[in-house]
Design a protein around this motif. Sequence first.
Motif, mmCIF file in Angstrom:
data_model
loop_
_atom_site.group_PDB
_atom_site.id
_atom_site.type_symbol
_atom_site.label_atom_id
_atom_site.label_comp_id
_atom_site.label_asym_id
_atom_site.label_seq_id
_atom_site.Cartn_x
_atom_site.Cartn_y
_atom_site.Cartn_z
ATOM 1 N N GLN A 60 0.819 -1.210 0.000
ATOM 2 C CA GLN A 60 0.000 0.000 0.000
ATOM 3 C C GLN A 60 0.854 1.263 0.000
ATOM 4 O OE1 GLN A 60 -2.759 -0.300 3.277
ATOM 5 N NE2 GLN A 60 -4.161 -1.627 2.132
ATOM 6 N N SER A 61 1.862 1.286 0.876
ATOM 7 C CA SER A 61 2.706 2.478 0.938
ATOM 8 C C SER A 61 3.603 2.596 -0.293
ATOM 9 C CB SER A 61 3.555 2.468 2.219
ATOM 10 O OG SER A 61 4.326 1.291 2.322
ATOM 11 N N ILE A 62 4.105 1.473 -0.785
ATOM 12 C CA ILE A 62 4.961 1.503 -1.973
ATOM 13 C C ILE A 62 4.201 2.053 -3.178
ATOM 14 C CG2 ILE A 62 6.175 0.036 -3.645
ATOM 15 C CD1 ILE A 62 7.035 -1.724 -1.257
ATOM 16 N N SER A 63 2.919 1.745 -3.275
ATOM 17 C CA SER A 63 2.121 2.224 -4.412
ATOM 18 C C SER A 63 2.001 3.747 -4.431
ATOM 19 C CB SER A 63 0.722 1.605 -4.366
ATOM 20 O OG SER A 63 -0.018 2.111 -3.255
ATOM 21 N N LYS A 64 2.222 4.389 -3.286
ATOM 22 C CA LYS A 64 2.114 5.845 -3.188
ATOM 23 C C LYS A 64 3.441 6.547 -3.464
ATOM 24 C CE LYS A 64 -1.418 5.250 0.391
ATOM 25 N NZ LYS A 64 -1.761 5.451 1.830
ATOM 26 N N MET A 65 4.515 5.780 -3.641
ATOM 27 C CA MET A 65 5.843 6.362 -3.794
ATOM 28 C C MET A 65 6.160 6.689 -5.248
ATOM 29 S SD MET A 65 7.955 3.834 -1.218
ATOM 30 C CE MET A 65 7.361 3.514 0.451
ATOM 31 N N LYS A 66 7.215 7.486 -5.428
ATOM 32 C CA LYS A 66 7.722 7.791 -6.758
ATOM 33 C C LYS A 66 8.254 6.534 -7.426
ATOM 34 C CE LYS A 66 9.327 12.587 -6.233
ATOM 35 N NZ LYS A 66 10.520 13.475 -6.382
ATOM 36 N N ASP A 67 8.156 6.466 -8.737
ATOM 37 C CA ASP A 67 8.774 5.363 -9.470
ATOM 38 C C ASP A 67 10.294 5.425 -9.285
ATOM 39 O OD1 ASP A 67 6.284 4.649 -10.342
ATOM 40 O OD2 ASP A 67 6.499 5.544 -12.340
ATOM 41 N N GLY A 68 10.904 4.285 -8.987
ATOM 42 C CA GLY A 68 12.353 4.227 -8.826
ATOM 43 C C GLY A 68 12.847 4.688 -7.468
ATOM 44 N N VAL A 69 11.971 4.779 -6.483
ATOM 45 C CA VAL A 69 12.345 5.244 -5.145
ATOM 46 C C VAL A 69 13.436 4.362 -4.529
ATOM 47 C CG1 VAL A 69 10.552 3.875 -3.998
ATOM 48 C CG2 VAL A 69 11.409 5.968 -2.906
ATOM 49 N N MET A 70 14.298 4.972 -3.741
ATOM 50 C CA MET A 70 15.295 4.229 -2.966
ATOM 51 C C MET A 70 14.791 4.096 -1.533
ATOM 52 S SD MET A 70 19.291 5.188 -1.995
ATOM 53 C CE MET A 70 19.875 5.156 -3.692
ATOM 54 N N ILE A 71 14.836 2.880 -0.995
ATOM 55 C CA ILE A 71 14.389 2.629 0.376
ATOM 56 C C ILE A 71 15.562 2.093 1.194
ATOM 57 C CG2 ILE A 71 12.830 1.312 1.855
ATOM 58 C CD1 ILE A 71 10.856 1.225 -0.491
ATOM 59 N N ILE A 72 15.819 2.720 2.339
ATOM 60 C CA ILE A 72 16.907 2.328 3.217
ATOM 61 C C ILE A 72 16.335 1.955 4.578
ATOM 62 C CG2 ILE A 72 19.093 3.004 4.286
ATOM 63 C CD1 ILE A 72 19.281 3.044 1.282
ATOM 64 N N ASN A 73 16.782 0.837 5.123
ATOM 65 C CA ASN A 73 16.327 0.428 6.451
ATOM 66 C C ASN A 73 17.502 0.009 7.315
ATOM 67 O OD1 ASN A 73 14.857 -0.308 8.673
ATOM 68 N ND2 ASN A 73 13.968 -2.167 7.775
ATOM 69 N N THR A 74 17.853 0.852 8.276
ATOM 70 C CA THR A 74 18.845 0.494 9.293
ATOM 71 C C THR A 74 18.185 0.449 10.659
ATOM 72 O OG1 THR A 74 19.497 2.830 9.471
ATOM 73 C CG2 THR A 74 20.816 1.432 8.019
ATOM 74 N N GLY A 75 16.852 0.291 10.666
ATOM 75 C CA GLY A 75 16.102 0.268 11.911
ATOM 76 C C GLY A 75 15.799 -1.140 12.376
ATOM 77 N N ARG A 76 14.605 -1.619 12.081
ATOM 78 C CA ARG A 76 14.182 -2.965 12.453
ATOM 79 C C ARG A 76 13.626 -3.667 11.224
ATOM 80 N NH1 ARG A 76 16.965 -2.270 16.094
ATOM 81 N NH2 ARG A 76 16.564 -2.310 18.324
ATOM 82 N N GLY A 77 13.849 -4.979 11.141
ATOM 83 C CA GLY A 77 13.481 -5.738 9.954
ATOM 84 C C GLY A 77 12.011 -5.665 9.604
ATOM 85 N N LYS A 78 11.142 -5.742 10.617
ATOM 86 C CA LYS A 78 9.704 -5.810 10.354
ATOM 87 C C LYS A 78 9.079 -4.456 10.059
ATOM 88 C CE LYS A 78 8.267 -10.216 12.261
ATOM 89 N NZ LYS A 78 7.261 -10.928 13.086
ATOM 90 N N LEU A 79 9.897 -3.441 9.892
ATOM 91 C CA LEU A 79 9.359 -2.188 9.370
ATOM 92 C C LEU A 79 8.995 -2.349 7.899
ATOM 93 C CD1 LEU A 79 11.873 0.368 10.941
ATOM 94 C CD2 LEU A 79 9.538 -0.102 11.700
ATOM 95 N N ILE A 80 9.593 -3.337 7.256
ATOM 96 C CA ILE A 80 9.353 -3.577 5.829
ATOM 97 C C ILE A 80 8.746 -4.967 5.626
ATOM 98 C CG2 ILE A 80 10.457 -3.930 3.581
ATOM 99 C CD1 ILE A 80 12.479 -1.847 4.261
ATOM 100 N N HIS A 81 7.679 -5.029 4.849
ATOM 101 C CA HIS A 81 7.115 -6.310 4.421
ATOM 102 C C HIS A 81 7.973 -6.774 3.240
ATOM 103 C CE1 HIS A 81 4.466 -9.411 3.019
ATOM 104 N NE2 HIS A 81 3.555 -9.145 3.950
ATOM 105 N N THR A 82 8.844 -7.732 3.468
ATOM 106 C CA THR A 82 9.873 -8.070 2.484
ATOM 107 C C THR A 82 9.292 -8.565 1.166
ATOM 108 O OG1 THR A 82 11.266 -8.707 4.358
ATOM 109 C CG2 THR A 82 12.057 -9.258 2.167
ATOM 110 N N LYS A 83 8.258 -9.383 1.215
ATOM 111 C CA LYS A 83 7.673 -9.888 -0.030
ATOM 112 C C LYS A 83 7.095 -8.754 -0.868
ATOM 113 C CE LYS A 83 6.707 -14.590 1.566
ATOM 114 N NZ LYS A 83 5.682 -15.636 1.802
ATOM 115 N N HIS A 84 6.514 -7.761 -0.188
ATOM 116 C CA HIS A 84 5.982 -6.604 -0.924
ATOM 117 C C HIS A 84 7.116 -5.766 -1.501
ATOM 118 C CE1 HIS A 84 1.947 -6.673 1.519
ATOM 119 N NE2 HIS A 84 2.146 -7.761 0.795
#
Length: 335
Positions: free
Chosen positions: A221-245
């Motif tokens: 849902q959140s990825i669909s709202k982002m710019k095409d080609g967005v860069m995503i960085i996560n140095t926080g916690r793993g479950k902040l990101i739904h990996t399959k999505h």
Amino acid sequence: MAYRIAVFDAKPYDIATFDKTNESYGFELVYHKEHLDKNNVLLASNSDAVCIFVNAKVDSDVIEKLHSYGVKLIALRCAGFNNVDIAAATKAGIKVVRVPDYSPHAIAEHTLALMLCLNRKIHRAFLRTRDSNFSLIGFQGFDMYGKTIGVIGTGKIGKIATGLFLGLGMNVIAYDLYPDTKWAEATGVKYASLDELYAKSDIITLHCPLTKETEYIISDQSISKMKDGVMIINTGRGKLIHTKHLIEGLLSGKVGYAGLDVYEEEGAYFYEDHSDSIMTDDVLARLLSFNNVIVTSHQAFFTQEAMSNIAHTTMDNIKDFFEGKELKNEVISKA
């Protein structure tokens, strides 16, 4: 008599740092390479306290065993404590302490390193030039200057990271459940809603804690709202990101780059050498197959300064407990 501390998940770098630090404290440190769990809790017998890391699994059964062995303190040498049943420990009369922060600069700098490496394809260039291939095809990046970065979470790490981004001439927009408006006004940072941040950011970096509200804050849902080609960085916690999505976003091209120092199922792999075995985690294996993804092994914190801070804070926590002082880093049960 020196208090006996069983130190679990002890790597060579842990042992070196803790031994040096312990010269000023005089504890009896007994090192174990295993993660503390129900299968090896016996190793904690005859100990006054246990010192554990993120991969320990201290549930109510382990707590009961620790109590029966006379263990009085669980000292986490990390900030997170979701792997310890705090309510069970409280019921058993075992105190739990942690290291709330050790080097926000280290994590902020690693965040920037991932961004720059992904953008300028440093990881690919390293491999290519070692094979005497000096072609530039496929290596074109973009100027970070003038780009918009969305910072989710503006605690210590988020603020320090923001300072680095501003130094590059980037535009910073931020989101936090508890915005620091004075800081924002002083730095020129604009707080925005998540939807606005998703829509306007060329890069999104995660520095928020993992809570019920932030779990899978990056999803389809959140990825669909982002710019095409967005860069995503996560140095926080793993479950902040739904990996399959995230993988679906990478496959479609919606996500152009991903830099991950954490992974939602990292417990089975991170901090250990599995190079001689077959990877059975299909999701992690798929992530590692993308040339526009960098996965590091939860190492953002791993600097000399951070390791020293972890050891000193852990030792101070243990010393304060046995001297009957106030435990400023105690984890309190909310149950």
